[in-house]
Design an enzyme around this catalytic site. Structure first.
Site, PDB file in Angstrom:
ATOM      1  N   ASP A   1     -22.930  15.567 -20.318  1.00  0.00           N
ATOM      2  CA  ASP A   1     -23.493  14.466 -21.099  1.00  0.00           C
ATOM      3  C   ASP A   1     -23.569  14.890 -22.563  1.00  0.00           C
ATOM      4  O   ASP A   1     -24.104  15.957 -22.873  1.00  0.00           O
ATOM      5  CB  ASP A   1     -24.892  14.165 -20.536  1.00  0.00           C
ATOM      6  CG  ASP A   1     -25.600  13.047 -21.280  1.00  0.00           C
ATOM      7  OD1 ASP A   1     -24.938  12.360 -22.083  1.00  0.00           O
ATOM      8  OD2 ASP A   1     -26.811  12.869 -21.034  1.00  0.00           O
TER       9      ASP A   1
ATOM     10  N   ASP B   1     -28.020  10.405 -22.309  1.00  0.00           N
ATOM     11  CA  ASP B   1     -28.366   9.241 -21.473  1.00  0.00           C
ATOM     12  C   ASP B   1     -28.234   9.526 -19.975  1.00  0.00           C
ATOM     13  O   ASP B   1     -28.380   8.637 -19.151  1.00  0.00           O
ATOM     14  CB  ASP B   1     -27.523   8.011 -21.861  1.00  0.00           C
ATOM     15  CG  ASP B   1     -26.050   8.182 -21.507  1.00  0.00           C
ATOM     16  OD1 ASP B   1     -25.654   9.272 -21.034  1.00  0.00           O
ATOM     17  OD2 ASP B   1     -25.287   7.210 -21.700  1.00  0.00           O
TER      18      ASP B   1
ATOM     19  N   ASP C   1     -19.894  12.145 -20.519  1.00  0.00           N
ATOM     20  CA  ASP C   1     -19.086  11.307 -21.414  1.00  0.00           C
ATOM     21  C   ASP C   1     -18.021  12.163 -22.099  1.00  0.00           C
ATOM     22  O   ASP C   1     -17.947  13.383 -21.889  1.00  0.00           O
ATOM     23  CB  ASP C   1     -19.993  10.591 -22.435  1.00  0.00           C
ATOM     24  CG  ASP C   1     -20.953  11.562 -23.112  1.00  0.00           C
ATOM     25  OD1 ASP C   1     -20.530  12.709 -23.373  1.00  0.00           O
ATOM     26  OD2 ASP C   1     -22.117  11.198 -23.380  1.00  0.00           O
TER      27      ASP C   1
ATOM     28  N   ASP D   1      -3.885   5.565  -8.817  1.00  0.00           N
ATOM     29  CA  ASP D   1      -4.821   5.202  -7.758  1.00  0.00           C
ATOM     30  C   ASP D   1      -4.118   4.354  -6.694  1.00  0.00           C
ATOM     31  O   ASP D   1      -3.312   3.483  -7.012  1.00  0.00           O
ATOM     32  CB  ASP D   1      -5.960   4.391  -8.405  1.00  0.00           C
ATOM     33  CG  ASP D   1      -7.088   4.118  -7.449  1.00  0.00           C
ATOM     34  OD1 ASP D   1      -7.651   5.094  -6.919  1.00  0.00           O
ATOM     35  OD2 ASP D   1      -7.418   2.934  -7.234  1.00  0.00           O
TER      36      ASP D   1
ATOM     37  N   GLU E   1      -1.909   9.061  -5.812  1.00  0.00           N
ATOM     38  CA  GLU E   1      -2.885   9.184  -4.722  1.00  0.00           C
ATOM     39  C   GLU E   1      -2.197   8.594  -3.498  1.00  0.00           C
ATOM     40  O   GLU E   1      -2.404   7.453  -3.115  1.00  0.00           O
ATOM     41  CB  GLU E   1      -4.177   8.419  -5.027  1.00  0.00           C
ATOM     42  CG  GLU E   1      -5.248   8.709  -3.987  1.00  0.00           C
ATOM     43  CD  GLU E   1      -6.252   7.587  -3.775  1.00  0.00           C
ATOM     44  OE1 GLU E   1      -7.251   7.818  -3.078  1.00  0.00           O
ATOM     45  OE2 GLU E   1      -6.051   6.467  -4.270  1.00  0.00           O
TER      46      GLU E   1
END
Ligand code: GLC
Length: 528
Positions: free
Chosen positions: A22, A26, A30, A201, A268
């Site tokens: 982070d 928060d 990120d 994906d 994938e």
């Protein structure tokens, strides 16, 4: 002069961005946080990052429901942050790959919002719509990933739309050439920004049977005790793994190869058997890499793993590059699933993954021997498996934040972590970096050895001996002697010991005398 593609013999590191670091307090990882950890990743020696979904999304499936294919999710940062990540990573010799989701979009994607506005919308045909059966029921018997009907009724237009995952993830219609053109443009957008490739994906999805035929009842195909042919009593015959998908990959590959530095297309490829995986490599003209789920699902036993390796290498086309992984964000982690929390076995698993020919893939935390969390149901954040919906294993357990140190936020955040921190605070980067024999030190030494011995090549593999208690093979100039036994065993192998999964480089057996393998130890010897 032709160069080997960069992924040959390389190490790929899969970052679940929200759980890695982070940067703004928060509680969610990120991009700025990730940038601040690049020095560590460079120290580890990896070649490329694959980031879990970074695009804007309402997060019904944590980014796998994309609402804008050209942006960055505001929780994770901005497009500028991503550009900065790409250039700062490059300076350290690390490439950045993104996750691309072409099978479906978010129901909030403007294409779907538009498509849903009426049967005559210009975007209608971007998705899979079908009228009800005469009794008003769904067009066929397909079930989605949660075991519910894969069709949602759209009252306004009097038709159903298809979703192989959640209703918030409508499937795209790949019979429509406009969808192809959209993804060509999306890929160009990212390649032009320096993205080195995509993990694709649901790469075995995309096309659906044109006649939308009912899926046959499940014929009870199990591999190693795991139901593989389908789920919830149905075989995924008509909604996955359709032959037409291969032309998409031939096209993407041709486009990729036109670029000065060929981007990597890593699928994938969620199929049950190696002979179903090999066609995604095609004649070495489709995906350059496809995840090997038959290997991942093999039990942690020498004969099963060796068999999957042999079958894979026999099935893949000449010149193909396999990829070896033990964990990802959808599965129990390898330290739990394969090693049952026994560090010796986790380390053995790394030694094997890192010495098989091709690409070695790490999921963040694997290098520490991070195990699954046991997150209570009330704290689950993954809508697909929350509350163990229809008996599913809660994927949150493999997505807990990275532990960097022993401070209250584990060095991950100064705020409230979005998922609970892993319980065992001793499994952290700082402590393991300080130890010459930690799992982290082992993984780093394995990567360095790969870089030295495989030098950007897919090493040649040869099985020497496989039994219940051990697996011996050569891979390029290395001989790997891997004990799958809780008892010490003497082995007769030649070569100079260079690395042991049990001790890293300390206390290696002397060259020349037959070594005694410790329980669950992999010994790496060098012949050249
Ligand atoms: C893939 C992703 C998984 C996601 C699904 C639907 O299997 O790895 O996390 O839920 O696709 O996009």
């Amino acid at each position: 002069m032709s160069h080997s593609p960069w992924w040959h013999g390389a190490t790929l590191y899969h970052v679940y961005v929200r759980s890695f670091q982070d940067g703004d307090g928060d509680g969610h990882g990120d991009l700025r946080g990730l940038i601040s950890r690049l020095d560590h990743l460079q120290w580890l020696g990896i070649d490329a990052l694959w980031l879990s979904p970074t695009m804007p999304s309402p997060n019904h499936d944590w980014g796998y429901d994309v609402s804008d294919y050209r942006g960055v999710h505001p929780d994770l940062g901005t497009l500028d942050d991503l550009d900065d990540l790409v250039s700062q990573a490059r300076e350290r010799g690390i490439r950045v790959m993104l996750d691309l989701v072409p099978n479906h979009t978010s129901s909030e994607h403007p294409w779907f919002v538009e498509a849903r506005s009426g049967a005559d919308s210009p975007y209608r045909d971007y998705y899979v719509w079908a009228p009800p059966k005469s009794d008003g029921s769904a067009p066929n018997n397909w079930l989605d990933d949660t075991g519910e009907p894969a069709w949602t009724w759209d009252k306004k237009s009097g038709e159903y739309y298809l979703h192989n995952f959640l209703p918030e993830q409508p499937d795209l219609n790949w019979w429509n050439p406009s969808v192809h053109a959209e993804f060509d443009a999306v890929m160009d957008f990212w390649f032009d920004r320096g993205i080195a490739g995509f993990r694709i994906d649901v790469a075995n999805g995309l096309y659906k049977d044109a006649q939308l035929r009912d899926n046959p009842k499940h014929d009870e195909a199990y591999i190693y005790g795991r139901e593989v042919q389908g789920r919830y009593g149905l075989q995924h015959l008509y909604n996955f793994n359709r032959p037409e998908v291969h032309e998409v990959y031939r096209h993407w590959r041709r486009r990729a190869e036109r670029r000065p530095e060929t981007p990597l297309l890593l699928g994938e490829t969620w199929v049950a058997r190696v002979d179903e995986l090999a066609p995604y490599y095609g004649d070495n003209d489709q995906l350059q890499l496809g995840f090997n789920f038959p290997f991942i699902f093999a039990p942690f036993e020498a004969p099963a793993l060796a068999r999957m390796v042999a079958e894979s290498l026999a099935a893949f086309p000449e010149g193909a590059c396999p990829i070896w992984a033990g964990s990802n964000h959808d599965l129990p982690r390898m330290a739990t699933r394969w090693a049952e929390g026994d560090d010796r076995r986790t380390r053995l698993a790394h030694a094997v993954l890192a010495t098989l020919p091709g690409t070695y893939a790490l999921y963040y935390g694997d290098e520490l021997g991070m195990t699954d969390s046991d997150i209570p149901a009330r704290l689950h954040r993954d809508p697909l498996t929350a509350g163990e919906r229809n008996g599913q294993w809660p994927r949150d357990n493999a997505r807990a934040p990275m532990r960097w140190d022993r401070t209250p936020g584990a060095g991950f955040t100064t705020g409230e972590p979005w998922l609970p921190l892993p319980e065992d605070e001793s499994v952290n980067v700082t402590d393991q970096r300080a130890s010459a024999t930690s799992t982290l030190a082992l993984v780093r030494a394995l990567i360095a050895l790969r870089n030295e011995k495989f030098a950007g090549e897919v090493a040649e593999y040869r099985e020497v001996e496989v039994s219940e208690s051990r697996w011996v093979y050569t891979s390029g100039p290395l001989t790997v002697v891997a004990s799958f036994s809780a008892e010490p065993q003497r082995v007769d192998v030649a070569g100079e010991p260079v690395l042991s999964s049990a001790t890293v480089r300390e206390d290696l057996p002397a060259a020349g005398s037959p070594p005694v393998l410790r329980p669950w130890e992999a010994l790496l010897l060098c012949s050249a």
